[in-house]
Design a protein around this motif. Structure first.
Motif, mmCIF file in Angstrom:
data_model
loop_
_atom_site.group_PDB
_atom_site.id
_atom_site.type_symbol
_atom_site.label_atom_id
_atom_site.label_comp_id
_atom_site.label_asym_id
_atom_site.label_seq_id
_atom_site.Cartn_x
_atom_site.Cartn_y
_atom_site.Cartn_z
ATOM 1 N N LEU A 152 -2.837 4.077 1.193
ATOM 2 C CA LEU A 152 -2.465 3.897 2.760
ATOM 3 C C LEU A 152 -3.401 3.953 3.786
ATOM 4 O O LEU A 152 -3.647 2.886 4.763
ATOM 5 C CB LEU A 152 -1.368 4.964 2.822
ATOM 6 N N MET A 203 4.037 7.289 3.901
ATOM 7 C CA MET A 203 4.040 6.869 5.189
ATOM 8 C C MET A 203 4.732 8.520 5.458
ATOM 9 O O MET A 203 4.252 9.686 6.168
ATOM 10 C CB MET A 203 3.953 6.347 6.412
ATOM 11 N N LEU A 231 -5.996 1.537 4.872
ATOM 12 C CA LEU A 231 -4.897 0.699 6.635
ATOM 13 C C LEU A 231 -4.815 1.490 7.657
ATOM 14 O O LEU A 231 -4.480 0.708 8.516
ATOM 15 C CB LEU A 231 -3.478 0.268 6.140
ATOM 16 N N ARG A 232 -5.294 3.132 7.116
ATOM 17 C CA ARG A 232 -5.497 3.277 8.676
ATOM 18 C C ARG A 232 -6.519 3.564 9.546
ATOM 19 O O ARG A 232 -7.828 3.403 9.765
ATOM 20 C CB ARG A 232 -5.908 5.148 8.277
ATOM 21 N N ALA A 278 3.056 -1.435 4.385
ATOM 22 C CA ALA A 278 2.177 0.055 4.342
ATOM 23 C C ALA A 278 4.379 0.412 3.841
ATOM 24 O O ALA A 278 5.206 0.362 4.594
ATOM 25 C CB ALA A 278 1.945 0.334 5.706
ATOM 26 N N CYS A 279 4.236 1.487 2.449
ATOM 27 C CA CYS A 279 5.457 2.142 2.319
ATOM 28 C C CYS A 279 5.386 3.120 3.389
ATOM 29 O O CYS A 279 4.619 3.947 3.119
ATOM 30 C CB CYS A 279 4.434 2.834 0.687
ATOM 31 N N PHE A 313 0.814 -1.106 -0.252
ATOM 32 C CA PHE A 313 0.153 0.395 -0.128
ATOM 33 C C PHE A 313 0.680 0.989 0.040
ATOM 34 O O PHE A 313 1.835 1.604 0.512
ATOM 35 C CB PHE A 313 -0.992 0.069 1.414
ATOM 36 N N THR A 314 0.803 1.980 -1.274
ATOM 37 C CA THR A 314 1.473 3.795 -1.018
ATOM 38 C C THR A 314 0.059 4.465 -1.471
ATOM 39 O O THR A 314 -0.707 4.401 -2.056
ATOM 40 C CB THR A 314 3.021 3.494 -2.513
ATOM 41 N N PHE A 369 5.849 -2.499 7.683
ATOM 42 C CA PHE A 369 6.447 -1.315 7.227
ATOM 43 C C PHE A 369 7.529 -1.540 6.562
ATOM 44 O O PHE A 369 8.346 -2.795 6.485
ATOM 45 C CB PHE A 369 6.565 -0.641 8.094
ATOM 46 N N ILE A 418 -2.114 2.917 12.027
ATOM 47 C CA ILE A 418 -2.433 2.387 11.035
ATOM 48 C C ILE A 418 -2.853 0.726 11.633
ATOM 49 O O ILE A 418 -2.006 0.202 12.745
ATOM 50 C CB ILE A 418 -0.806 1.512 9.838
ATOM 51 N N GLU A 444 2.945 4.421 12.331
ATOM 52 C CA GLU A 444 3.054 3.469 12.629
ATOM 53 C C GLU A 444 1.528 3.432 13.366
ATOM 54 O O GLU A 444 0.679 2.488 12.680
ATOM 55 C CB GLU A 444 4.132 3.003 12.896
ATOM 56 N N VAL A 478 0.461 -5.113 9.792
ATOM 57 C CA VAL A 478 0.492 -4.338 9.026
ATOM 58 C C VAL A 478 1.902 -4.545 9.217
ATOM 59 O O VAL A 478 2.632 -4.008 9.637
ATOM 60 C CB VAL A 478 -0.408 -3.504 8.417
#
Lengths: 157, 157, 157
Positions: B43, B122, B46-47, B117-118, B38-39, B138, B132, B129, B136
């Motif tokens: 992103l 981020m 994923l929050r 997660a990219c 996810f970028t 990182f 998220i 972090e 997940v």
């Protein structure tokens, strides 16, 4: 094992073009052969920033005038707000020491990433070879397919 | 034969994220190893839905405030009409017994789909972090490229 | 070596659909087996131009009415200006002798490109089999994944 990557850069959005260049630079740094095939809106990434004198018909002039001239002028795909979003993004990237698009293009070219401008899109959008930055090759879909056949990662962005 | 799939989720649009999760769930159910990376706007998927107390500078706060907090809040890429389109889509999906995004994320995680997660995105977007969801990992672009090299299907969504 | 290509056509934008069809036609002309999997907005590409009498509930009617009916009606992803951009693009394409979308679909089908309409998306969007042009197969994500596993180029457009 094939270790080539190809990326079709269809989008002319700053954020998507940035993603394509970060992947291309990363792959080249890790020793992969990389070909980027710029088509449609993505072609704007490769336009020279200055106005180039070339012969264009009315439609071509209009397209040329409405589309961003070069990587520095691209907008965000979301939250662009007439360019304010792109400006904000650039100021953040500067603060975080992330390379700009022109820097990413330069480093990609220095690492040997092959950049191809799609001739058919250029014809449709009225973009001439003289308007494209140095170091870019010109070819069509057959050329892309030949490269993709030899690659193990092929993305459309 | 390699039977791994990778998906870069760049988009933060409900419909595109849904497509990525349906492919990921399908592939995992058929026995493939799957990595989702996810970028950028992706992103937001994923929050965590709740507001998390973290230290942010002004720009980061602004970005955080303007972007959707979690999969439940994403809008459609077309015909969203300020969220009405997304609401309509959700009500249709419920009627047709299609899983919601949070359900698709949960089932993907339960089937072992790796979600990354990219970290560079981020950093640029000021997402920490702690914001998220659980489970997940990182990592950066090198990690993506390593996975993609081992996969036989690589998509950019 | 596998010489199959798959393309997921998620987008319903004229320019992106055109890119997908040009790649598909090119690959088929070069002897590749090609499968196009139309899902979500991409399904609109395959709708018959005429109104078909089918039973739909209120939401399905609304979706059907708001979405473009067929390849001829698709708009540009950028600079569409309520259809003016798409009209301009078509007039340029005609002048430059570039095939129209319906022509590209026809030639792809004649060269044996397999076109699949995603049944799950059809269900969600209320598009019925009778509304889809001839020569299209109906299948789901498992079918796509089976084809992608055998292909050496897989794109998401």
């Amino acid at each position: 094992m094939a270790d080539k990557k190809t990326i079709i850069v269809f989008s002319g959005d700053m954020d998507k073009v940035m993603a394509s260049l970060i992947i291309a630079n990363g792959a080249a740094a890790m020793g992969s052969e990389v070909t980027m095939f710029f088509t449609f809106w993505g072609l704007n990434t490769l336009r020279k920033a200055q106005k180039i004198k070339v012969k264009k018909d009315f439609m071509e002039k209009m397209f040329g005038w409405m589309m961003p001239r070069g990587a520095e002028k691209l907008g965000l795909s979301k939250m662009n707000f007439g360019g304010i979003g792109a400006k904000m993004m650039k100021s953040i990237m500067k603060k975080k020491n992330v390379n700009t698009l022109p820097e990413l293009i330069e480093s990609a070219q220095m690492m040997g990433v092959k950049m191809i401008a799609c001739t058919m899109s250029m014809d449709v959008m009225g973009i001439k070879e003289e308007e494209i930055i140095d170091g870019v090759e010109f070819a069509g879909v057959a050329s892309y397919l030949g490269e993709a056949d030899e690659a193990n990662v092929n993305l459309f962005i």
